[in-house]
Enzyme design. Structure first.
Site, PDB file in Angstrom:
ATOM      1  N   ASP A  10       0.708  -1.263   0.178  1.00 42.14           N
ATOM      2  CA  ASP A  10      -0.039  -0.201  -0.033  1.00 42.14           C
ATOM      3  C   ASP A  10       0.965   1.344   0.142  1.00 42.14           C
ATOM      4  O   ASP A  10       1.731   1.477   0.918  1.00 42.14           O
ATOM      5  CB  ASP A  10      -0.979   0.040   1.127  1.00 42.14           C
ATOM      6  CG  ASP A  10      -2.143   0.935   1.125  1.00 42.14           C
ATOM      7  OD1 ASP A  10      -2.458   1.339  -0.052  1.00 42.14           O
ATOM      8  OD2 ASP A  10      -2.627   1.410   2.074  1.00 42.14           O
ATOM      9  N   ARG A  14      -8.561   3.488  13.273  1.00 41.78           N
ATOM     10  CA  ARG A  14      -7.475   4.590  13.679  1.00 41.78           C
ATOM     11  C   ARG A  14      -6.927   4.597  15.134  1.00 41.78           C
ATOM     12  O   ARG A  14      -5.999   5.098  15.384  1.00 41.78           O
ATOM     13  CB  ARG A  14      -8.361   5.792  13.407  1.00 41.78           C
ATOM     14  CG  ARG A  14      -8.810   6.167  12.037  1.00 41.78           C
ATOM     15  CD  ARG A  14      -7.700   6.167  11.026  1.00 41.78           C
ATOM     16  NE  ARG A  14      -8.243   6.299   9.659  1.00 41.78           N
ATOM     17  CZ  ARG A  14      -7.492   6.081   8.583  1.00 41.78           C
ATOM     18  NH1 ARG A  14      -6.183   5.675   8.562  1.00 41.78           N
ATOM     19  NH2 ARG A  14      -7.892   6.326   7.515  1.00 41.78           N
ATOM     20  N   GLU A  59     -10.616  12.267   7.738  1.00 43.74           N
ATOM     21  CA  GLU A  59     -10.381  13.731   7.060  1.00 43.74           C
ATOM     22  C   GLU A  59     -11.609  14.438   7.317  1.00 43.74           C
ATOM     23  O   GLU A  59     -11.823  15.389   7.476  1.00 43.74           O
ATOM     24  CB  GLU A  59      -9.809  13.512   5.710  1.00 43.74           C
ATOM     25  CG  GLU A  59      -8.356  13.107   5.284  1.00 43.74           C
ATOM     26  CD  GLU A  59      -8.061  12.472   3.981  1.00 43.74           C
ATOM     27  OE1 GLU A  59      -7.932  13.510   3.262  1.00 43.74           O
ATOM     28  OE2 GLU A  59      -8.473  11.442   3.856  1.00 43.74           O
TER      29      GLU A  59
HETATM   30 CA    CA Z   1      -3.848   2.933   3.007  1.00 46.82          CA
END
Ligand code: CA
Length: 438
Positions: free
Chosen positions: A137, A247, A384
Site C-alpha cells: 500500500d 484509527r 479527514e
Molecule cells: Ca491506505
C-alpha cells in the site's frame, strides 16, 4: 508502453448483449476480466463482464472461434485464478480483448454460438481475480497525506521525504477480500490521548480509505528493477480498493514501524480487473509539480509517463446505514474524488517498488493510498471528513457518524468518462461492518 486507442474503444460500438449498450460500468468498450462461479455451480473460471452478463471464457475457447493468441490467453484464465493470464502481459491481453470485442459487437455472425456462453451476472459468484502473493500500500494521495499530517503537525504536514519518493509499506495479502464479503470490526489495543493506560476491545474509530488498486502482470526477477519506461507493461489493470483502518489501534501501534493490526484485518476490492486498454481513453498528463517541489529523480522520471501517466477516473464513497435503510432513504455520499489527484503515478510506484531489487510477481496487488480531492467534499476517509472524529457527519435519517458503526455499509464506485469516449465503470467495491468477535 501506455495502451493506445484502437477500434475496441470506438464509442459508436454497440453490442448484441441487450444490457451492454450504455451500461454504466460494462459496455463493450470495457471488457474487464475476473474469476467467477456460474449459477449452475462447478469450479471457478475466468470471465469477462459485459452489461449485466458474464462471458464464460472457457466456453468461448470450446467454441473454437478464437485465434491462436486469443485462445491461449483465454485458456490461461481457466485455472481458478487469473495469475497465469496476468503473467502473459499486454500483447496476449490485447489480442483477446480485440477478439472478444469482435464477437460481442452488434451484427457479429457468431452471436448465436457466443450467446450460449453468457451467464446472468447477478446469479454468479465473483471471487478474488488472482491469488495475491503480496500486497503493498502506497501513500501517493498528497491531499490525504497533508490532511492527516496536519492533524499531527499543523505547520509542517508533509514529512521531508514525501515529494522525493512514493511512500509505501508492505500490507497483508491474506485478508484481501472481494466486494460483498462482510468485514468484522477488529479488536485490539487502544490508547487515546484522553486515557492513561491502553485497553483492549473493539475498535471505536473504524474508518475506510478510498484507493485505487493496481494489478501486476508480468513480474521482474529479483535484483532486476523495472525501469520506469517499462513499468506500463507490468501493470495488468486496476480495481477499487478499500483499506479499512482502525484509527485508534493505528494511533497506538504505528510507531516506530508503521501500520500493523490497524490495517491487516481486512481490505476489500472490486472483483473485476479493468485493463490498461480499457482505461486508455482516460489518460492524462501528470499534473505539473508546484513551484519549489523537487524534480523526480531520473529513475522516477519518464517522458511518456509525464505525458499520459495520470488517470482521469472519478471515485465515489457512499455510506449506507441501518437508519437510512429503515427510512427508505438513499445512501449518503461521503466523497467524490478523482484518481488524477495522485501525486505519484502508478508507473512511478512500480519503478520505485523494484528499484532496490524487489521482485514483483503476477497477481501482486498495489494500493495507491487514499485518494482525497483538494476540497472537503472529496476527502477519502472519515479521519479527514470528520477531522479526526471532532466534526460528525449528519445523515438525513437523523443519525450521525464520526466513524463507522456495526451494520454500516461502505460502497466505492468509479466512473471514467470524457467527450468522445464510451463511459465505463469498475462495478462496486462494497462491504458491511459486522460486530467485533466477543
Ligand atoms: Ca491506505
Amino acid at each position: 508502453m501506455i495502451a493506445r486507442l484502437d477500434e475496441t474503444h470506438d464509442p459508436s460500438l454497440r453490442s448484441w448483449v441487450p444490457s451492454a449498450d450504455d451500461h454504466p460500468d460494462f459496455p463493450i468498450q470495457n471488457l474487464p476480466f475476473g474469476i467467477f462461479t456460474p449459477p449452475s455451480g462447478g469450479g471457478r473460471r475466468g470471465g469477462v463482464a459485459i452489461g449485466d452478463a458474464v462471458l464464460d471464457l472457457a466456453a468461448v475457447v470450446e467454441l473454437g472461434l478464437l485465434g491462436r493468441e486469443g485462445a491461449e490467453a483465454a485458456a490461461a484464465t481457466d485455472t481458478g485464478t487469473l495469475n497465469a493470464f496476468l503473467a502473459l502481459g499486454p500483447s496476449a491481453r490485447r489480442a483477446l480483448r480485440a477478439e472478444l470485442s469482435a464477437l460481442l459487437r452488434a451484427g457479429a455472425p457468431e452471436r448465436t454460438f457466443v450467446a450460449g456462453c453468457l451467464h446472468d451476472a447477478a446469479a454468479c459468484l465473483l471471487h478474488l481475480p488472482a491469488a495475491i502473493g503480496d500486497y503493498t500500500d502506497f501513500y501517493a494521495g498528497i491531499h490525504h497525506a497533508e490532511n492527516v499530517g496536519r492533524q499531527f503537525r499543523p505547520d509542517n504536514p508533509l514529512l521531508p521525504n514525501y515529494k522525493h519518493l512514493p511512500i509505501g509499506y508492505h500490507g497483508r495479502a491474506s485478508s484481501v477480500r472481494p466486494s460483498g464479503e462482510p468485514v468484522r470490526r477488529p479488536n485490539g489495543q487502544r490508547k487515546p490521548a484522553s486515557e492513561t493506560e491502553p485497553s483492549f476491545g473493539p475498535s471505536r474509530n473504524l474508518d475506510l480509505e478510498l484507493e485505487l488498486g493496481i494489478w501486476i502482470g508480468p513480474g521482474n526477477p529479483q535484483g532486476e528493477p523495472v525501469p520506469i519506461a517499462a513499468a506500463a507493461d507490468r501493470i495488468a489493470g486496476f480495481c477499487l480498493l478499500n483499506d479499512w483502518s482502525a484509527r485508534d489501534i493505528q494511533g497506538w501501534e504505528y510507531q516506530p514501524l508503521g501500520p500493523f493490526l490497524a490495517k491487516s484485518f481486512a481490505t476489500t476490492i472490486s472483483p473485476w480487473i479493468v485493463t490498461p486498454e480499457a482505461m486508455a481513453p482516460f489518460r492524462l498528463a501528470l499534473p505539473p509539480r508546484p513551484a519549489g517541489d523537487p524534480a523526480p529523480m531520473p529513475y522516477l522520471d519518464d517522458p511518456a509517463d509525464r505525458e499520459a501517466g495520470a488517470l482521469d477516473l472519478a471515485l465515489f464513497v457512499d455510506l449506507v446505514t441501518p437508519g437510512l435503510v429503515a427510512q427508505g432513504l438513499p445512501p449518503h455520499r461521503l466523497a467524490a474524488s478523482n484518481a488524477r489527484h495522485l501525486y505519484w503515478s502508478v508507473a512511478q510506484m512500480v519503478a520505485h517498488h523494484t528499484v532496490g531489487g524487489c521482485n514483483l510477481r503476477p497477481g501482486d496487488l498495489l494500493g495507491t493510498g487514499t485518494i482525497s480531492a483538494p476540497e472537503p467534499s472529496g476527502y477519502g476517509s472519515l479521519l479527514e471528513i470528520t477531522n479526526g472524529g471532532r466534526q460528525p457527519v449528519a445523515l438525513a435519517s437523523g443519525e450521525e457518524r464520526r466513524f463507522l458503526q456495526d451494520g454500516d455499509e461502505i460502497v466505492l464506485t468509479a466512473r471514467a468518462s470524457r467527450p468522445g469516449a464510451a463511459t465505463i465503470g469498475f462495478g462496486p467495491c462494497r462491504a458491511t461492518i459486522l460486530p467485533a468477535p466477543v
